[in-house]
Write a protein that holds these residues in place. Structure first.
Motif, PDB file in Angstrom:
ATOM      1  N   GLY A  64      49.957  76.660   5.667  1.00 46.26           N
ATOM      2  CA  GLY A  64      49.904  75.008   5.643  1.00 46.26           C
ATOM      3  C   GLY A  64      50.217  74.590   7.026  1.00 46.26           C
ATOM      4  N   GLU A  65      49.871  75.654   8.061  1.00 47.57           N
ATOM      5  CA  GLU A  65      50.217  75.144   9.593  1.00 47.57           C
ATOM      6  C   GLU A  65      49.323  73.650   9.787  1.00 47.57           C
ATOM      7  OE1 GLU A  65      48.998  77.899  12.496  1.00 47.57           O
ATOM      8  OE2 GLU A  65      50.440  76.821  14.025  1.00 47.57           O
ATOM      9  N   ASP A  66      49.955  72.711  10.412  1.00 47.60           N
ATOM     10  CA  ASP A  66      49.121  71.497  10.645  1.00 47.60           C
ATOM     11  C   ASP A  66      48.954  71.204  11.942  1.00 47.60           C
ATOM     12  OD1 ASP A  66      51.592  70.263  10.995  1.00 47.60           O
ATOM     13  OD2 ASP A  66      51.504  68.931   9.214  1.00 47.60           O
ATOM     14  N   GLY A  67      49.822  71.816  12.859  1.00 48.90           N
ATOM     15  CA  GLY A  67      49.598  71.738  14.318  1.00 48.90           C
ATOM     16  C   GLY A  67      50.284  70.364  14.800  1.00 48.90           C
ATOM     17  N   TYR A  68      50.820  69.468  14.079  1.00 47.47           N
ATOM     18  CA  TYR A  68      51.398  68.072  14.526  1.00 47.47           C
ATOM     19  C   TYR A  68      52.883  68.005  14.638  1.00 47.47           C
ATOM     20  CZ  TYR A  68      46.347  66.725  14.058  1.00 47.47           C
ATOM     21  OH  TYR A  68      45.140  66.588  13.796  1.00 47.47           O
ATOM     22  N   ARG A  69      53.297  68.624  13.523  1.00 49.89           N
ATOM     23  CA  ARG A  69      54.967  68.487  13.277  1.00 49.89           C
ATOM     24  C   ARG A  69      55.543  69.042  14.281  1.00 49.89           C
ATOM     25  NH1 ARG A  69      55.065  68.565   6.917  1.00 49.89           N
ATOM     26  NH2 ARG A  69      53.676  70.487   7.456  1.00 49.89           N
ATOM     27  N   GLU A 121      58.358  75.271   6.994  1.00 53.06           N
ATOM     28  CA  GLU A 121      59.416  74.039   6.608  1.00 53.06           C
ATOM     29  C   GLU A 121      60.578  74.735   6.599  1.00 53.06           C
ATOM     30  OE1 GLU A 121      56.362  71.624   4.092  1.00 53.06           O
ATOM     31  OE2 GLU A 121      58.261  72.326   3.101  1.00 53.06           O
ATOM     32  N   TYR A 122      61.891  73.996   6.933  1.00 53.70           N
ATOM     33  CA  TYR A 122      63.134  74.481   7.000  1.00 53.70           C
ATOM     34  C   TYR A 122      63.490  75.301   5.610  1.00 53.70           C
ATOM     35  CZ  TYR A 122      68.231  74.714   6.826  1.00 53.70           C
ATOM     36  OH  TYR A 122      69.487  75.154   6.897  1.00 53.70           O
ATOM     37  N   TYR A 140      56.716  73.836  13.913  1.00 52.67           N
ATOM     38  CA  TYR A 140      56.771  74.771  15.055  1.00 52.67           C
ATOM     39  C   TYR A 140      58.291  75.292  14.950  1.00 52.67           C
ATOM     40  CZ  TYR A 140      52.325  73.713  16.759  1.00 52.67           C
ATOM     41  OH  TYR A 140      50.903  73.416  16.734  1.00 52.67           O
ATOM     42  N   ASP A 141      59.256  74.380  14.954  1.00 51.64           N
ATOM     43  CA  ASP A 141      60.742  74.891  14.757  1.00 51.64           C
ATOM     44  C   ASP A 141      60.739  75.787  13.541  1.00 51.64           C
ATOM     45  OD1 ASP A 141      61.547  73.256  16.849  1.00 51.64           O
ATOM     46  OD2 ASP A 141      62.406  71.625  15.741  1.00 51.64           O
ATOM     47  N   ALA A 142      60.365  75.638  12.741  1.00 53.68           N
ATOM     48  CA  ALA A 142      60.278  76.420  11.550  1.00 53.68           C
ATOM     49  C   ALA A 142      59.561  77.850  11.631  1.00 53.68           C
ATOM     50  CB  ALA A 142      59.620  75.786  10.161  1.00 53.68           C
ATOM     51  N   ILE A 143      58.306  77.914  12.284  1.00 56.30           N
ATOM     52  CA  ILE A 143      57.593  79.051  12.749  1.00 56.30           C
ATOM     53  C   ILE A 143      58.655  80.047  13.717  1.00 56.30           C
ATOM     54  CG2 ILE A 143      55.839  79.994  14.192  1.00 56.30           C
ATOM     55  CD1 ILE A 143      54.235  77.674  12.841  1.00 56.30           C
ATOM     56  N   ASP A 144      59.382  79.333  14.716  1.00 59.60           N
ATOM     57  CA  ASP A 144      60.354  79.970  15.419  1.00 59.60           C
ATOM     58  C   ASP A 144      61.322  80.770  14.497  1.00 59.60           C
ATOM     59  OD1 ASP A 144      58.801  79.403  17.688  1.00 59.60           O
ATOM     60  OD2 ASP A 144      60.238  77.775  18.142  1.00 59.60           O
ATOM     61  N   ASP A 145      61.873  79.777  13.496  1.00 64.14           N
ATOM     62  CA  ASP A 145      62.814  80.407  12.856  1.00 64.14           C
ATOM     63  C   ASP A 145      62.323  81.762  12.056  1.00 64.14           C
ATOM     64  OD1 ASP A 145      64.634  78.497  13.618  1.00 64.14           O
ATOM     65  OD2 ASP A 145      64.472  77.213  11.811  1.00 64.14           O
ATOM     66  N   ILE A 146      61.154  81.571  11.530  1.00 65.41           N
ATOM     67  CA  ILE A 146      60.539  82.692  10.648  1.00 65.41           C
ATOM     68  C   ILE A 146      60.270  83.821  11.494  1.00 65.41           C
ATOM     69  CG2 ILE A 146      58.543  83.206   9.286  1.00 65.41           C
ATOM     70  CD1 ILE A 146      58.255  80.228   8.574  1.00 65.41           C
ATOM     71  N   LYS A 147      59.907  83.461  12.877  1.00 62.08           N
ATOM     72  CA  LYS A 147      59.675  84.655  13.808  1.00 62.08           C
ATOM     73  C   LYS A 147      61.142  85.476  13.893  1.00 62.08           C
ATOM     74  CE  LYS A 147      55.604  83.209  16.497  1.00 62.08           C
ATOM     75  NZ  LYS A 147      55.482  82.216  17.672  1.00 62.08           N
TER      76      LYS A 147
END
Ligand SMILES: Nc1ncnc2c1ncn2[C@@H]1O[C@H](COP(=O)(O)OP(=O)(O)OP(=O)(O)O)[C@@H](O)[C@H]1O
Ligand SMILES: [Mg+2]
Length: 269
Positions: free
Chosen positions: A195-200, A160-161, A204-211
């Motif tokens: 807490g990855e839910d695979g829908y929102r 999450e952001y 995915y945007d937040a995962i990209d930011d974290i990466k």
């Protein structure tokens, strides 16, 4: 000698306690595990011991993490570390040092917390393979003491952001701690997405930011990600790890075990 791991994020509610508890249970299958509850919310304590056992401990006046940090002050006697350790029912390899609400006060008043915790743990370190410290979402002398005694920090992070903007703050605190304590540096074991839910799409945007943020800094991102599942809060209510929570989906259990395998390999336990 035990590997000591602090579970920390300044963002609240990202799964520090849930991951600590489930990790502790999973490792206790073939390792001796001690868990320290360093949060005045005492969620980990209640998760592991349940309400009635915990209430008995409090009503008997058994020592908790507060008395450990306050020994010698306020007429609190000096005790051996063993006196602070409580067995988790039904799990012979899993032990806990309880927290209580008064830890809020201890967090303000504790002095010499680094050395106290170091000395206390060194008395029992040889009896455990892993020691896990579940921290509150705030920095205090107690969290600093956790860094001081730990080999590694594990950082749970939700996709999450607001979690992504908290990561640089924690990273800065760890870096500053390491500069202040060149002989007792703590290493970041990694950040794990929880807490990855695979829908929102937001996830995915937040995962990209974290990466993006972890790349180029010494924050390894765990390859495994812990899935969102209602079985985690259900397990907290029933005091069961995900592997024993009724109706937990097999792939949720499998998914957590994948994280545990990666953790073991990274931490060497
Ligand atoms: N993977 C997950 N799927 C679904 N719910 C989860 C997951 N991980 C944690 N939760 C739930 O999110 C809530 C917060 O989790 P937890 O208490 O472990 O966070 P925390 O980081 O320890 O919080 P605090 O900062 O307050 O100590 C709890 O209700 C927990 O059951
Ligand atoms: Mg917590």
């Amino acid at each position: 000698m035990a590997k000591i791991i602090t579970v920390m994020n300044f963002k609240g509610g990202v799964g520090k306690t849930t991951i600590s508890m489930n990790l502790g249970y999973a490792l206790s299958g073939d390792r001796k595990v001690l868990m320290l509850d360093l949060d005045p919310q005492f969620n980990l304590t209640q998760y592991l011991l349940g309400y009635s056992k915990y209430q008995k401990i409090l009503s008997r006046g058994d020592p908790t993490i507060c008395e450990l940090f306050e020994e010698g002050n306020f007429n609190i006697p000096i005790r051996p570390m063993e006196d602070y350790i409580v067995g988790v029912p039904g799990c012979k390899n899993l032990h806990v040092v309880c927290a209580k609400l008064e830890l809020y006060r201890t967090m303000q008043t504790a002095t010499n917390a680094n050395n106290i915790l170091k000395n206390k743990l060194s008395a029992v370190e040889g009896s455990y393979d892993v020691i896990i410290l579940d921290c509150p979402p705030t920095m205090s002398v107690i969290s600093e003491a956790a860094f001081f005694v730990s080999d590694y920090v594990l950082i749970p992070i939700m996709p999450e952001y607001l979690c992504t903007i908290g990561l640089p703050l924690l990273y800065q605190s760890i870096s500053e701690y390491n500069m202040r304590n060149p002989r007792q540096q703590v290493q970041i074991l990694g950040a794990v997405i929880n807490g990855e839910d695979g829908y929102r799409p937001e996830g995915y945007d937040a995962i990209d930011d974290i990466k993006d943020w972890c790349t180029g800094r010494d924050i390894p991102l765990f390859q495994s990600r812990i899935l969102y599942s209602r079985s985690y809060p259900k397990g907290a209510r029933m005091q069961t790890p995900i592997s024993q929570t009724p109706y937990a989906r097999w792939y949720t259990v499998d998914n957590f075990n994948t994280f545990v395998r990666e953790f073991r390999q990274k931490a060497g336990v």
